[in-house]
Design an enzyme around this catalytic site. Structure first.
Site, mmCIF file in Angstrom:
data_model
loop_
_atom_site.group_PDB
_atom_site.id
_atom_site.type_symbol
_atom_site.label_atom_id
_atom_site.label_comp_id
_atom_site.label_asym_id
_atom_site.label_seq_id
_atom_site.Cartn_x
_atom_site.Cartn_y
_atom_site.Cartn_z
ATOM 1 N N HIS A 12 53.797 43.650 37.896
ATOM 2 C CA HIS A 12 52.391 43.273 38.137
ATOM 3 C C HIS A 12 51.677 44.411 38.866
ATOM 4 O O HIS A 12 51.739 44.523 40.089
ATOM 5 C CB HIS A 12 52.359 41.978 38.973
ATOM 6 C CG HIS A 12 50.998 41.387 39.166
ATOM 7 N ND1 HIS A 12 50.657 40.114 38.730
ATOM 8 C CD2 HIS A 12 49.863 41.873 39.745
ATOM 9 C CE1 HIS A 12 49.405 39.856 39.052
ATOM 10 N NE2 HIS A 12 48.908 40.914 39.674
ATOM 11 N N HIS A 192 46.679 35.385 36.091
ATOM 12 C CA HIS A 192 46.600 35.179 37.536
ATOM 13 C C HIS A 192 46.277 33.714 37.821
ATOM 14 O O HIS A 192 45.307 33.172 37.282
ATOM 15 C CB HIS A 192 45.483 36.030 38.141
ATOM 16 C CG HIS A 192 45.817 37.480 38.295
ATOM 17 N ND1 HIS A 192 46.115 38.293 37.243
ATOM 18 C CD2 HIS A 192 45.904 38.265 39.401
ATOM 19 C CE1 HIS A 192 46.359 39.507 37.681
ATOM 20 N NE2 HIS A 192 46.240 39.528 38.997
ATOM 21 N N GLU A 195 46.766 31.995 43.420
ATOM 22 C CA GLU A 195 46.589 32.981 44.489
ATOM 23 C C GLU A 195 45.473 32.427 45.379
ATOM 24 O O GLU A 195 45.712 31.999 46.495
ATOM 25 C CB GLU A 195 46.226 34.348 43.891
ATOM 26 C CG GLU A 195 46.013 35.453 44.925
ATOM 27 C CD GLU A 195 45.445 36.741 44.317
ATOM 28 O OE1 GLU A 195 44.930 36.700 43.182
ATOM 29 O OE2 GLU A 195 45.494 37.787 45.001
HETATM 30 N N1 HPA Z 1 43.720 40.379 41.441
HETATM 31 C C1 HPA Z 1 42.927 39.899 40.487
HETATM 32 N N2 HPA Z 1 42.231 40.664 39.689
HETATM 33 C C2 HPA Z 1 42.336 41.968 39.835
HETATM 34 C C3 HPA Z 1 43.138 42.530 40.803
HETATM 35 C C4 HPA Z 1 43.862 41.692 41.640
HETATM 36 O O1 HPA Z 1 44.610 42.144 42.528
HETATM 37 N N3 HPA Z 1 43.032 43.871 40.679
HETATM 38 C C5 HPA Z 1 42.184 44.088 39.675
HETATM 39 N N4 HPA Z 1 41.773 42.954 39.153
HETATM 40 ZN ZN ZN Z 2 46.877 41.110 40.289
#
Ligand code: HPA
Ligand code: ZN
Length: 328
Positions: A12, A192, A195
Site C-alpha cells: 500500500h 480504502h 480508516e
Molecule cells: N489515503 C487516501 N487517499 C490518498 C492517500 C491516503 O493516504 N494518499 C493519496 N491519496
Molecule cells: Zn492509502
C-alpha cells in the site's frame, strides 16, 4: 541483524505520496512553479489534517506533468524503498494524475513508469507492480475513466484496481461500475475503508465492491462480527500504522489495533501509505512495531508470508519473490 534489516513486502503505497519533498521542490524549481506554501521551514510537507493532507498532495502533483517526470519519480521511489529493505512493492497509480484520465496519455505515463521499474529491478533488486486507483472525491463518473485505463492496460504489470481519496465523501457502492469493469478485465481489487469510516465502511467495501483486500480497514477492530467475516472471507488488510498515528486515529503505535487484529486471525500486512508525508519508512514501521509489540524476526517472516500470499502478482513472480526473501 536487527528486525529493521529484514527484507520487506509493501502492498500500500501511493506513488505521488512517496515523492520526497526535495524531489518535488527540484521539479518546481525546474518548471518555475511556486510551491513554497506546502512545505514547513524544515523542508517537510506541511498539513493540518487529512483533508488538508489531500490538498497538499494534489498541490505537489502540480509539478508532475509528464511521463519523464514519472520516470524520474519512480526511480527515486524504488531506490529509497530498496534502501529500506523492500524487495517487492505495489504502488497506487492514478490516471487522474497521469494524463487526466485520457487512455493514450495514460499509456505513455505507464510505459515510462514501467521502464523505470525495469531499471530499478536491475539496479536495486526490487520488484514493482501497479494498482490503478480512482480518487473517491473526484466522483464515480471520473472513476469510470480510471477503470477504463486500468482495464485497457491490465496484464502482468498492472494487476489491480483500487480507490483512494477522501473516505467521507460519497459511498463505496457508487463506484460499483468502475470496480465491476476492473474485475471483468481480470484485475484484483482493493479500496480504502475503515480508516476514517467506521466498521460499516469495511462491510460496504466487501459487500458492495467485492474487494479481496482493504486499504487500512483497522476500524474493523470495533466490530467482532466484522472481524469474523474478514477471517472467514480471507480478506487482507493493508495496514499503515505510522500513517494512522500521524493522522490522529491512534495516539501512538502501542495503541494501534494491528496486533489485536493479527491475534484475532485477520490477515494483516504493513505499509507506509505516503512515507515522506508521514515521516516514515518501511524500516521505521518495523522498528516501531518491534518496540510496541515485541515482534521478532519470526513475526515479521509471518507478516511477509501473509503479504506475499495477498500480493496482486502472478504465480511466477510470487515464487521468485519467495526465493528472494529466503536468500536474505
Ligand atoms: N489515503 C487516501 N487517499 C490518498 C492517500 C491516503 O493516504 N494518499 C493519496 N491519496
Ligand atoms: Zn492509502
Amino acid at each position: 541483524m536487527t528486525v529493521a534489516d529484514l527484507p520487506k513486502i509493501e502492498l500500500h503505497l501511493h506513488h505521488e505520496g512517496a515523492a520526497p519533498p526535495a524531489f518535488i521542490r527540484q521539479l518546481a524549481h525546474e518548471k518555475r512553479i511556486d510551491l513554497s506554501g506546502i512545505f514547513k521551514p524544515d523542508g517537510s510537507y506541511d498539513f493540518r489534517d487529512f483533508a488538508h493532507f489531500l490538498s497538499v498532495y494534489e498541490a505537489a502533483c502540480e509539478v508532475l506533468k509528464s511521463p519523464e517526470d514519472f520516470r524520474r519519480l519512480t526511480l527515486a521511489i524504488l531506490e529509497e524503498s530498496a534502501a529500506n529493505g523492500v524487495v517487492y512493492s505495489e504502488t497506487f497509480l492514478s490516471p487522474d494524475f497521469c494524463g487526466g484520465g485520457d487512455l493514450h496519455a495514460w499509456q505513455d505515463y505507464l510505459t515510462a513508469i514501467q521502464d523505470a521499474a525495469d531499471e530499478a529491478e536491475r539496479k536495486f533488486d526490487i520488484t514493482l507492480r501497479g494498482v490503478v486507483t480512482c480518487v473517491r472525491h473526484f466522483g464515480p463518473e471520473q472513476a469510470k475513466f480510471s477503470a477504463h485505463c486500468a482495464a485497457e492496460t491490465a496484464g502482468d504489470w498492472v494487476t489491480g484496481f483500487g480507490m483512494g481519496g477522501n473516505e467521507s465523501i460519497g459511498t463505496q457502492g457508487e463506484f460499483k461500475w468502475a470496480f465491476d469493469c476492473a474485475r471483468e478485465a481480470g484485475l484484483h481489487l482493493t479500496t480504502h475503508a475503515g480508516e476514517f469510516g467506521g466498521p460499516e465502511s469495511v462491510r460496504d467495501a466487501i459487500h458492495d465492491l467485492g474487494v479481496e483486500r482493504v486499504g487500512h480497514g483497522v476500524r474493523a477492530i470495533e466490530d467482532p462480527d466484522l472481524i469474523r467475516e474478514l477471517v472467514d472471507r480471507d480478506i487482507t488488510l493493508e495496514v499503515c500504522p505510522g500513517s494512522n498515528v500521524v493522522l490522529g486515529l491512534y495516539p501512538d503505535f502501542a495503541a494501534h489495533p494491528i496486533a489485536r487484529l493479527r491475534e484475532a486471525g485477520v490477515n494483516v500486512t504493513v505499509s507506509t501509505d505516503d512515507p515522506p508525508f508521514f515521516h516514515t519508512t518501511m524500516r521505521r514501521e518495523y522498528e516501531m512495531l518491534s518496540e510496541a509489540f515485541g515482534w521478532n524476526a519470526e513475526d515479521f517472516a509471518a507478516l511477509n508470508e501473509t503479504a506475499l500470499n495477498a500480493a496482486f502478482c502472478d504465480e511466477d513472480t510470487r515464487a521468485r519473490v519467495k526465493k528472494r526473501l529466503e536468500k536474505t
